[in-house]
Design a protein around this motif. Structure first.
Motif, short mmCIF file in Angstrom:
data_model
loop_
_atom_site.label_atom_id
_atom_site.label_comp_id
_atom_site.label_asym_id
_atom_site.label_seq_id
_atom_site.Cartn_x
_atom_site.Cartn_y
_atom_site.Cartn_z
N PRO A 211 0.84 -1.21 0.00
CA PRO A 211 0.00 0.00 0.00
C PRO A 211 0.87 1.25 0.00
O PRO A 211 1.98 1.25 0.54
CB PRO A 211 -0.78 -0.12 1.30
N PRO A 212 0.38 2.32 -0.61
CA PRO A 212 1.17 3.55 -0.61
C PRO A 212 1.27 4.11 0.81
O PRO A 212 0.40 3.87 1.64
CB PRO A 212 0.36 4.49 -1.51
N PRO A 213 2.33 4.83 1.10
CA PRO A 213 2.47 5.40 2.44
C PRO A 213 1.34 6.39 2.72
O PRO A 213 0.90 7.11 1.83
CB PRO A 213 3.82 6.10 2.41
N ARG A 214 0.89 6.38 3.95
CA ARG A 214 -0.19 7.30 4.33
C ARG A 214 0.35 8.69 4.61
O ARG A 214 1.46 8.84 5.12
CB ARG A 214 -0.89 6.77 5.57
N PRO A 215 -0.44 9.69 4.30
CA PRO A 215 0.02 11.06 4.57
C PRO A 215 0.09 11.34 6.07
O PRO A 215 -0.59 10.70 6.87
CB PRO A 215 -1.03 11.94 3.90
N LYS A 216 0.92 12.27 6.44
CA LYS A 216 1.09 12.65 7.85
C LYS A 216 -0.23 13.10 8.48
O LYS A 216 -0.45 12.92 9.67
CB LYS A 216 2.11 13.78 8.00
N ALA A 217 -1.11 13.69 7.66
CA ALA A 217 -2.39 14.17 8.19
C ALA A 217 -3.20 13.00 8.77
O ALA A 217 -3.86 13.15 9.81
CB ALA A 217 -3.19 14.87 7.10
N ASP A 218 -3.14 11.82 8.11
CA ASP A 218 -3.83 10.64 8.64
C ASP A 218 -3.27 10.25 10.00
O ASP A 218 -4.00 9.92 10.92
CB ASP A 218 -3.69 9.45 7.68
N TYR A 219 -1.94 10.27 10.09
CA TYR A 219 -1.29 9.91 11.36
C TYR A 219 -1.76 10.84 12.47
O TYR A 219 -2.17 10.39 13.54
CB TYR A 219 0.23 9.96 11.22
N HIS A 220 -1.74 12.13 12.23
CA HIS A 220 -2.11 13.10 13.26
C HIS A 220 -3.59 12.98 13.64
O HIS A 220 -3.95 13.11 14.81
CB HIS A 220 -1.79 14.53 12.81
N ALA A 221 -4.45 12.70 12.65
CA ALA A 221 -5.88 12.55 12.93
C ALA A 221 -6.15 11.32 13.79
O ALA A 221 -6.95 11.36 14.73
CB ALA A 221 -6.66 12.46 11.62
N HIS A 222 -5.46 10.24 13.50
CA HIS A 222 -5.69 9.00 14.24
C HIS A 222 -4.92 8.94 15.56
O HIS A 222 -5.26 8.16 16.44
CB HIS A 222 -5.36 7.80 13.37
N LYS A 223 -3.89 9.74 15.68
CA LYS A 223 -3.09 9.74 16.90
C LYS A 223 -3.94 10.15 18.10
O LYS A 223 -3.90 9.51 19.16
CB LYS A 223 -1.90 10.69 16.76
N ALA A 224 -4.74 11.19 17.93
CA ALA A 224 -5.58 11.66 19.04
C ALA A 224 -6.61 10.60 19.42
O ALA A 224 -6.85 10.36 20.62
CB ALA A 224 -6.28 12.96 18.65
N LEU A 225 -7.20 9.93 18.43
CA LEU A 225 -8.17 8.86 18.71
C LEU A 225 -7.51 7.69 19.44
O LEU A 225 -8.07 7.14 20.39
CB LEU A 225 -8.81 8.38 17.41
N ALA A 226 -6.33 7.32 18.98
CA ALA A 226 -5.60 6.20 19.60
C ALA A 226 -5.22 6.55 21.04
O ALA A 226 -5.34 5.71 21.94
CB ALA A 226 -4.36 5.86 18.79
N LEU A 227 -4.77 7.75 21.26
CA LEU A 227 -4.37 8.17 22.60
C LEU A 227 -5.57 8.13 23.56
O LEU A 227 -5.46 7.64 24.68
CB LEU A 227 -3.78 9.59 22.54
N GLU A 228 -6.71 8.59 23.10
CA GLU A 228 -7.91 8.57 23.94
C GLU A 228 -8.33 7.13 24.24
O GLU A 228 -8.67 6.80 25.39
CB GLU A 228 -9.05 9.32 23.23
N LEU A 229 -8.29 6.26 23.24
CA LEU A 229 -8.66 4.86 23.44
C LEU A 229 -7.72 4.19 24.44
O LEU A 229 -8.16 3.51 25.37
CB LEU A 229 -8.63 4.10 22.11
N VAL A 230 -6.42 4.39 24.29
CA VAL A 230 -5.44 3.77 25.19
C VAL A 230 -5.61 4.29 26.61
O VAL A 230 -5.60 3.50 27.57
CB VAL A 230 -4.01 4.01 24.67
N ARG A 231 -5.80 5.57 26.77
CA ARG A 231 -5.99 6.13 28.12
C ARG A 231 -7.25 5.56 28.78
O ARG A 231 -7.24 5.22 29.97
CB ARG A 231 -6.08 7.64 28.07
N THR A 232 -8.34 5.44 28.02
CA THR A 232 -9.59 4.88 28.55
C THR A 232 -9.38 3.45 29.01
O THR A 232 -9.78 3.07 30.12
CB THR A 232 -10.70 4.94 27.48
N ARG A 233 -8.75 2.64 28.16
CA ARG A 233 -8.54 1.23 28.51
C ARG A 233 -7.56 1.08 29.67
O ARG A 233 -7.76 0.25 30.57
CB ARG A 233 -8.03 0.44 27.29
N LEU A 234 -6.50 1.89 29.71
CA LEU A 234 -5.55 1.83 30.82
C LEU A 234 -6.22 2.19 32.13
O LEU A 234 -6.00 1.55 33.16
CB LEU A 234 -4.36 2.76 30.56
#
Length: 124
Positions: free
Chosen positions: A78-101
């Motif tokens: 697959p082609p590399p994802r743009p940095k904007a995707d990383y930044h958009a999903h980073k906040a969601l991932a951080l919230e999910l991890v904090r909730t589960r922790l």
């Protein structure tokens, strides 16, 4: 001593096959490598005769063609994802991890100080 690199073509059972030949003083054995893009590279000791390499290519013909066909059938990466995707999903991932922790820390009595989501290029 630097490695000598040249592009060669050989006919295996009537099928022309292009390959890269790398002759080096540090090579001890003849080695065949087929990369993900289908490029065949032959590495050999510096004083190896071309006839010896062609004889081994002919002997390993079945493996070479089978591997080249398997590589050709693989879907492209697959082609590399743009940095904007990383930044958009980073906040969601951080919230999910904090909730589960928080949930599991309450359940098991553990504590954590910080959570980081990083865009790592390598594992370590």
């Amino acid at each position: 001593m630097p490695t000598a690199v040249s592009q060669r073509t050989v006919s295996l059972s009537g099928v022309p096959l292009a390959y890269t030949l790398r002759l080096g003083s540090r090579n001890r054995r003849i080695r065949f490598v087929i990369r993900g893009d289908g490029q065949l590279t032959v590495s050999a000791p510096k004083r190896t005769a071309a006839s010896e390499i062609e004889r081994l290519l002919e002997r390993q013909r079945a493996w070479i063609f089978k591997t080249l066909e398997r590589v050709r059938r693989q879907p492209p990466p697959p082609p590399p994802r743009p940095k904007a995707d990383y930044h958009a999903h980073k906040a969601l991932a951080l919230e999910l991890v904090r909730t589960r922790l928080t949930h599991f820390n309450r359940q098991y009595g553990f504590a954590f100080r910080a959570v980081r989501i990083k865009d790592q290029k390598t594992r370590w």
